[in-house]
Structures are given as C-alpha cells and as structure tokens.
Design an enzyme around this catalytic site. Structure first.
Site, PDB file in Angstrom:
ATOM      1  N   THR A  84      -0.590   5.418   9.212  1.00 26.32           N
ATOM      2  CA  THR A  84      -1.112   5.060  10.534  1.00 26.32           C
ATOM      3  C   THR A  84      -1.204   3.534  10.615  1.00 26.32           C
ATOM      4  O   THR A  84      -2.287   2.958  10.506  1.00 26.32           O
ATOM      5  CB  THR A  84      -2.520   5.671  10.733  1.00 26.32           C
ATOM      6  OG1 THR A  84      -3.316   5.369   9.563  1.00 26.32           O
ATOM      7  CG2 THR A  84      -2.476   7.162  10.928  1.00 26.32           C
TER       8      THR A  84
ATOM      9  N   PHE B  50     -10.584   8.785  -0.153  1.00 29.16           N
ATOM     10  CA  PHE B  50     -11.211   7.554  -0.642  1.00 29.16           C
ATOM     11  C   PHE B  50     -10.575   7.105  -1.954  1.00 29.16           C
ATOM     12  O   PHE B  50     -11.241   6.495  -2.779  1.00 29.16           O
ATOM     13  CB  PHE B  50     -12.721   7.763  -0.801  1.00 29.16           C
ATOM     14  CG  PHE B  50     -13.393   8.062   0.518  1.00 29.16           C
ATOM     15  CD1 PHE B  50     -13.737   7.032   1.381  1.00 29.16           C
ATOM     16  CD2 PHE B  50     -13.631   9.365   0.913  1.00 29.16           C
ATOM     17  CE1 PHE B  50     -14.316   7.301   2.611  1.00 29.16           C
ATOM     18  CE2 PHE B  50     -14.207   9.654   2.142  1.00 29.16           C
ATOM     19  CZ  PHE B  50     -14.562   8.620   2.996  1.00 29.16           C
ATOM     20  N   LEU B  51      -9.300   7.475  -2.131  1.00 21.55           N
ATOM     21  CA  LEU B  51      -8.674   7.080  -3.387  1.00 21.55           C
ATOM     22  C   LEU B  51      -8.162   5.650  -3.298  1.00 21.55           C
ATOM     23  O   LEU B  51      -7.660   5.218  -2.265  1.00 21.55           O
ATOM     24  CB  LEU B  51      -7.556   8.046  -3.792  1.00 21.55           C
ATOM     25  CG  LEU B  51      -6.343   8.264  -2.895  1.00 21.55           C
ATOM     26  CD1 LEU B  51      -5.257   7.240  -3.173  1.00 21.55           C
ATOM     27  CD2 LEU B  51      -5.803   9.659  -3.122  1.00 21.55           C
TER      28      LEU B  51
ATOM     29  N   LYS C 143     -14.839   6.784   7.066  1.00 19.44           N
ATOM     30  CA  LYS C 143     -13.701   6.225   6.335  1.00 19.44           C
ATOM     31  C   LYS C 143     -13.458   4.749   6.652  1.00 19.44           C
ATOM     32  O   LYS C 143     -13.489   3.892   5.775  1.00 19.44           O
ATOM     33  CB  LYS C 143     -12.450   7.053   6.654  1.00 19.44           C
ATOM     34  CG  LYS C 143     -11.159   6.422   6.285  1.00 19.44           C
ATOM     35  CD  LYS C 143     -11.010   6.282   4.785  1.00 19.44           C
ATOM     36  CE  LYS C 143      -9.831   5.376   4.453  1.00 19.44           C
ATOM     37  NZ  LYS C 143      -9.433   5.454   3.084  1.00 19.44           N
TER      38      LYS C 143
ATOM     39  N   CYS D  94      -4.583  -1.040   2.773  1.00 20.38           N
ATOM     40  CA  CYS D  94      -5.752  -0.365   3.363  1.00 20.38           C
ATOM     41  C   CYS D  94      -6.768  -1.315   3.988  1.00 20.38           C
ATOM     42  O   CYS D  94      -7.003  -1.256   5.198  1.00 20.38           O
ATOM     43  CB  CYS D  94      -6.421   0.496   2.307  1.00 20.38           C
ATOM     44  SG  CYS D  94      -5.288   1.681   1.573  1.00 20.38           S
TER      45      CYS D  94
ATOM     46  N   ARG E 219       2.058  -5.077  -0.464  1.00 23.27           N
ATOM     47  CA  ARG E 219       1.707  -5.162   0.956  1.00 23.27           C
ATOM     48  C   ARG E 219       0.534  -6.124   1.167  1.00 23.27           C
ATOM     49  O   ARG E 219      -0.508  -5.986   0.529  1.00 23.27           O
ATOM     50  CB  ARG E 219       1.339  -3.778   1.502  1.00 23.27           C
ATOM     51  CG  ARG E 219       2.548  -2.910   1.772  1.00 23.27           C
ATOM     52  CD  ARG E 219       2.144  -1.536   2.225  1.00 23.27           C
ATOM     53  NE  ARG E 219       1.457  -0.789   1.186  1.00 23.27           N
ATOM     54  CZ  ARG E 219       0.855   0.380   1.377  1.00 23.27           C
ATOM     55  NH1 ARG E 219       0.837   0.921   2.567  1.00 23.27           N
ATOM     56  NH2 ARG E 219       0.268   0.994   0.376  1.00 23.27           N
TER      57      ARG E 219
END
Ligand code: UGA
Length: 425
Positions: A86, A150-151, A205, A259, A326
């Site tokens: 996403t 939540f990894l 999250k 993330c 990234r």
C-alpha cells in the site's frame, strides 16, 4: 485451517511460511511469476534471517504452496489474508489499488462465509470501504477483519511466532473467533491478543509505527544536542532507557525502510485530510530527513568540500540483517555525494550491486577494507556487526584520510580520536 495469502512480499511470505509451520494449509498467491517460481523451489526473494529454513520446512510439510492465481488461492481459503503493498502517493494519501483489486477478486471467488482479513497497512476506514466494494459484487455471505502485522525486517519470524501482540479488529464475534483460531498455537505460547473494531485496529498499526518513528527523531535531536554540549549521546540514550516508560532507542542518522517513512507520511496525510493535523508527527518526520542533510553537511565541512574526494560508505541497507535499501539514509548520502562530484565506493554485507545499480557512478566493493582503500573519509550508515568488529587500526592503515563519519553511533569518540581519526557525528 485452510488459509489463502495474497501478496508474496516480506509480510506475505513470512506469514505463509509461519502459518504452514503451525499446522495450517496455506496457498499464497502473487502475480509476479518469477517470484512464485522461485518460492515454489524454496528460494526467498529477499534476505531475511531464518526464512529460507522455515520456507524449506513448510514446503516439505506439503502444507504450503505458491501460485500466480489469486482465484486459486481465494477458492482455497476459509480466511483470505490480504498482504499486498500500500504505497503512499505523492499527495500523502495511500494507494489502495492493490487492496481493492484483491477485495474484488475475493468477492468473486470466495467460499461461503469466508473471512477477508486485511493485513496490509491501511488508513482507518479501509475495511469499511472494502466491505462496500465486496458487497456490490459478492453473491455469498462473507465477513471482514483487520489484522495488522507488527513484524520488523530482520526479526520477521520471531515477531510472527512470538509477537508483541496480535491485534484483531472485526464487527462480528464469530469472525473474531475465526481469526483468533488461526493464531491459537501462538496464543497458547503466551501472545497477547487485542480485540477491537476494524477502524481501531487499523489506527493501532499506523500509530504504533508513527510513535516509534517519533521517538527516534526525538532521541536523534537530543543526541545532536548532547554532542554539542560534550555529553555522550549513547550514554544519554542508555541512561534514559532505564526508565521503563522510555525504553531503549538508539540515536543515529534516522529511520528509513519501507514502513516508518511511508506510514508516518500516510498518517500525516490522513490527519490533514480529516482536519486533525498531527503536528508532532510532522515535526518528527521533517527532523528525520534533516538528520540526513546535517550529516552530509558535517562530512562536507570536514572534507573541505566533497568534489574529487573519495568517500567510502559502510552499509547500504536501512538497517542491519536485511538487504532492503528502500529510503535508506545511505542511499540519500550517496546520491548527494555523487551529485556534488565525490567518488563513492560502498560495501554492504548483504546488498547486492544489482539492488543499487541505478545509482550511476557508485562503485561496490566486496569487503569493507577494499572499499576503504585510499578513502578520504569513511561514513558508516548501517550498523552491521562486521563494522562494529572492524579493527580500526587496520582501517586507518588502508585509508588515505582520517575522517570517520559515525551515522549510527557505533564507535566511541574517545577511542577513535585517540587513534588519530577525525570523528564526525
Ligand atoms: C517497523 C516496525 O518496527 C515494525 O513493528 C512494523 O511491523 C514494520 O515497521 C512494518 O510496518 O511493517 P522495520 O521497518 O522493519 O519495522 O524496522 P525497525 O527495526 O523498526 O527500524 C526502522 C528504522 O528505524 C531503521 O532505519 C532503523 O535503523 C531505525 N531505528 C530503529 C533507529 O534509528 N533507532 C532505533 O532505536 C530503532
């Protein structure tokens, strides 16, 4: 139980292998045929400690299979986990195209009473929106749940098998129970479960990542200040961490990866869109990128300008034990150095040259000492153990200059200065 997992990225592959390992039958789908072919042969398409072994074990058990057909996976699942990515769009909103496509595919092919479980990181209201999309198409009963992951990369298996918590959002109690049942062996081992509605689970999250990112920006600015006043930044962080309300946080050049930057930006965007601006988060995000510029400026000042200088980069990944580059601070630094005319040589224990070959002019070495040969400065950007263990006298011997940039505070100023280095943080 029979599970479908759609999306074979970090989350999808780890979840698929782990769920098969705890006894479920799993079909994992991804449209990338090359990736699926490799996975069926037991090859992990990225570097994640322990995942190769777990994948082998799960494939050998006969309970795990990969396919390029979403339809095949969806038809095989009592629960269908949506693990597609996403990305954040330039305007700060979240690109939900992939999730929407999976929702449509689910609506067409799902079993009677199947549960659509959103594991992808999504803004609040996504489950409700997907429910509307699916209701228009589906001819059979289904329900929806939010089950964020939540990894963290590099500890993905541990975080899946021994998670800090399992968050499940759903509106119906039997849906909650079904999702809970998937995790039964993990819950039996002591994992805590948090149950809520979908919107709450969705916000837990992105807010968790935003909170963690904010702590990093705060400690980084405190570290800058500590340096300025002659205090030890790592000592300050350690001393603070003894208060359990504060906990451990390591200062450095800031957060990167797939993330934190994305989720923080997305939550900022959501805050603005909903008329509830997240001003602290905005400041933390800006501070994160200032930290990169600040380090570049300090390196440039120490070198008296970077043009024509040879700068060695230790570590390209956004953090150790991954090959993920990234939004890595090392990449920002490299691009700026190349733009300003420096000669840049890098070494990373895991990042293969093909992952960075669009950074024209960057030379990849095959060892730290080879990279540092005749360097005017060495900049450590990722704290791989190999760099922590490096003998600084040998390093000094191969370098031409004496500048050591410590983007992750792995060295002590006293030690490196006593060896004759110029320490830049
Ligand atoms: C992060 C979260 O930690 C996971 O809980 C979450 O599930 C995941 O995002 C996700 O949303 O999928 P990850 O990005 O893999 O995981 O990595 P972290 O270990 O959290 O590190 C993120 C960045 O913060 C790295 O660049 C790291 O170097 C930096 N960092 C981390 C610090 O600078 N200081 C710290 O003390 C910790």
């Amino acid at each position: 139980m029979e599970l479908a997992i759609i999306g074979a990225g970090w989350v999808g592959v780890t979840t698929a292998a782990a769920m098969a390992d705890i006894g479920h039958t799993v079909v994992c789908a991804d449209l990338n045929a090359e990736r699926i072919e490799k996975l069926n042969l037991g090859e992990v398409p990225f570097f994640e400690p322990g995942l190769f072994e777990l994948l082998q074990k799960s494939l050998a058990s006969g309970r795990l299979k990969f396919t390029t057909s979403n339809e095949e996976a969806i038809k095989a699942g009592e629960l269908v986990f949506c693990c597609v990515n996403t990305p954040t769009l330039p305007d700060g909103s979240t690109d939900l195209n992939a999730v929407t496509q999976v929702a449509r595919a689910f609506a067409q092919d799902h079993r009677d009473g199947a549960v659509f479980v959103i594991k992808s990181t999504v803004p609040a209201g996504t489950a409700a929106a997907m429910r509307r999309v699916m209701t228009e198409i589906s001819q059979r009963p289904f329900t929806i749940a939010s089950n964020p992951e939540f990894l963290a990369e590099s500890t993905a298996i541990r975080d899946t098998m021994i998670p800090s918590r399992i968050v499940i959002g759903a509106d119906e109690s039997d849906t909650l129970e079904k999702v809970k049942r998937v995790y039964e062996p993990i819950i039996a081992n002591g994992a805590r479960v948090f149950i809520s509605d979908c919107a709450t689970a969705e916000v837990v999250k992105t807010a968790s990542n935003s909170f963690l990112a904010t702590r990093i920006s705060l400690i980084n600015e405190i570290a800058n200040y500590a340096n300025q006043v002659g205090a030890d930044p790592v000592g300050v962080a350690l001393g603070m961490s003894l208060d359990p309300r504060i906990g451990a946080v390591r200062p450095g050049v800031g957060y990167g990866g797939g993330c934190f930057p994305k989720d923080v930006q997305a939550l900022i965007g959501e805050g603005d869109r909903t008329g509830t601006p997240l001003t602290v988060l905005k400041a933390a995000h800006a501070a994160n990128y200032r930290q990169r510029t600040r380090l570049y400026d300090r390196l440039s000042a120490a070198l008296g300008g970077v043009a024509g200088k040879k700068v060695t980069i230790f570590g390209l990944a956004f953090k150790p034990k991954t090959d993920d580059v990234r939004d890595a601070p090392a990449i920002t630094l490299i691009d700026q150095l190349l733009k300003d005319g420096a000669q840049v040589v890098a070494y990373d224990p895991q990042v293969r040259p093909t992952l960075v070959n669009d950074h024209h002019g960057l030379v990849m070495a095959s060892s730290a000492l080879e990279a540092a040969q005749d360097a005017d400065a060495v900049a450590l950007m990722c704290e791989w153990q190999e760099f922590i263990d490096l003998d600084l006298k040998t390093l000094q011997h191969v370098m031409k200059g004496r500048i050591l940039v410590d983007g992750r505070y792995i060295w002590s100023r006293k030690t490196v200065e006593s060896l004759g280095f110029i320490y830049v943080v």
